[in-house]
Design a protein around this motif. Structure first.
Motif, PDB file in Angstrom:
ATOM      1  N   LEU A 191      -3.461  -0.511  -1.059  1.00  0.00           N
ATOM      2  CA  LEU A 191      -2.377  -1.373  -0.591  1.00  0.00           C
ATOM      3  C   LEU A 191      -1.446  -1.760  -1.728  1.00  0.00           C
ATOM      4  O   LEU A 191      -0.224  -1.761  -1.579  1.00  0.00           O
ATOM      5  N   VAL A 192      -2.014  -2.123  -2.877  1.00  0.00           N
ATOM      6  CA  VAL A 192      -1.187  -2.516  -4.019  1.00  0.00           C
ATOM      7  C   VAL A 192      -0.382  -1.323  -4.514  1.00  0.00           C
ATOM      8  O   VAL A 192       0.819  -1.433  -4.773  1.00  0.00           O
ATOM      9  N   LEU A 193      -1.030  -0.172  -4.637  1.00  0.00           N
ATOM     10  CA  LEU A 193      -0.331   1.014  -5.110  1.00  0.00           C
ATOM     11  C   LEU A 193       0.772   1.409  -4.126  1.00  0.00           C
ATOM     12  O   LEU A 193       1.886   1.747  -4.535  1.00  0.00           O
ATOM     13  N   GLY A 194       0.468   1.351  -2.844  1.00  0.00           N
ATOM     14  CA  GLY A 194       1.480   1.712  -1.852  1.00  0.00           C
ATOM     15  C   GLY A 194       2.635   0.736  -1.821  1.00  0.00           C
ATOM     16  O   GLY A 194       3.792   1.145  -1.719  1.00  0.00           O
ATOM     17  N   GLY A 195       2.344  -0.543  -1.926  1.00  0.00           N
ATOM     18  CA  GLY A 195       3.411  -1.545  -1.908  1.00  0.00           C
ATOM     19  C   GLY A 195       4.296  -1.461  -3.129  1.00  0.00           C
ATOM     20  O   GLY A 195       5.529  -1.426  -3.025  1.00  0.00           O
ATOM     21  N   CYS A 196       3.694  -1.413  -4.298  1.00  0.00           N
ATOM     22  CA  CYS A 196       4.474  -1.334  -5.535  1.00  0.00           C
ATOM     23  C   CYS A 196       5.160   0.015  -5.650  1.00  0.00           C
ATOM     24  O   CYS A 196       6.302   0.089  -6.107  1.00  0.00           O
ATOM     25  N   GLY A 197       4.480   1.059  -5.240  1.00  0.00           N
ATOM     26  CA  GLY A 197       5.081   2.382  -5.309  1.00  0.00           C
ATOM     27  C   GLY A 197       6.299   2.515  -4.399  1.00  0.00           C
ATOM     28  O   GLY A 197       7.306   3.110  -4.774  1.00  0.00           O
ATOM     29  N   SER A 198       6.218   1.947  -3.197  1.00  0.00           N
ATOM     30  CA  SER A 198       7.367   2.025  -2.297  1.00  0.00           C
ATOM     31  C   SER A 198       8.530   1.193  -2.826  1.00  0.00           C
ATOM     32  O   SER A 198       9.690   1.572  -2.679  1.00  0.00           O
ATOM     33  N   ALA A 199       8.248   0.056  -3.471  1.00  0.00           N
ATOM     34  CA  ALA A 199       9.320  -0.751  -4.058  1.00  0.00           C
ATOM     35  C   ALA A 199       9.990  -0.006  -5.206  1.00  0.00           C
ATOM     36  O   ALA A 199      11.214  -0.021  -5.334  1.00  0.00           O
ATOM     37  N   VAL A 200       9.201   0.665  -6.025  1.00  0.00           N
ATOM     38  CA  VAL A 200       9.765   1.431  -7.137  1.00  0.00           C
ATOM     39  C   VAL A 200      10.582   2.602  -6.606  1.00  0.00           C
ATOM     40  O   VAL A 200      11.679   2.880  -7.097  1.00  0.00           O
ATOM     41  N   LEU A 201      10.067   3.286  -5.593  1.00  0.00           N
ATOM     42  CA  LEU A 201      10.818   4.396  -5.019  1.00  0.00           C
ATOM     43  C   LEU A 201      12.116   3.921  -4.381  1.00  0.00           C
ATOM     44  O   LEU A 201      13.149   4.578  -4.503  1.00  0.00           O
ATOM     45  N   ALA A 202      12.083   2.785  -3.695  1.00  0.00           N
ATOM     46  CA  ALA A 202      13.287   2.268  -3.054  1.00  0.00           C
ATOM     47  C   ALA A 202      14.328   1.888  -4.099  1.00  0.00           C
ATOM     48  O   ALA A 202      15.531   2.053  -3.868  1.00  0.00           O
ATOM     49  N   ALA A 203      13.896   1.380  -5.253  1.00  0.00           N
ATOM     50  CA  ALA A 203      14.842   0.995  -6.294  1.00  0.00           C
ATOM     51  C   ALA A 203      15.361   2.219  -7.048  1.00  0.00           C
ATOM     52  O   ALA A 203      16.541   2.282  -7.397  1.00  0.00           O
TER      53      ALA A 203
END
Length: 34
Positions: free
Chosen positions: A14-26
């Motif tokens: 969950l943490v990896l997916g949440g942070c990873g999606s935020a980084v990808l979106a930015a």
């Protein structure tokens, strides 16, 4: 012991997916995450 491993893996995912999606979106606004 299995429930601790499952809890760790679930939290990690969950943490990896949440942070990873935020980084990808930015980094890549054309991906369309948000």
């Amino acid at each position: 012991m299995n429930k601790y491993v499952a809890e760790f893996l679930g939290t990690f995912w969950l943490v990896l997916g949440g942070c990873g999606s935020a980084v990808l979106a930015a980094a890549f606004p054309d991906v369309g995450i948000g």
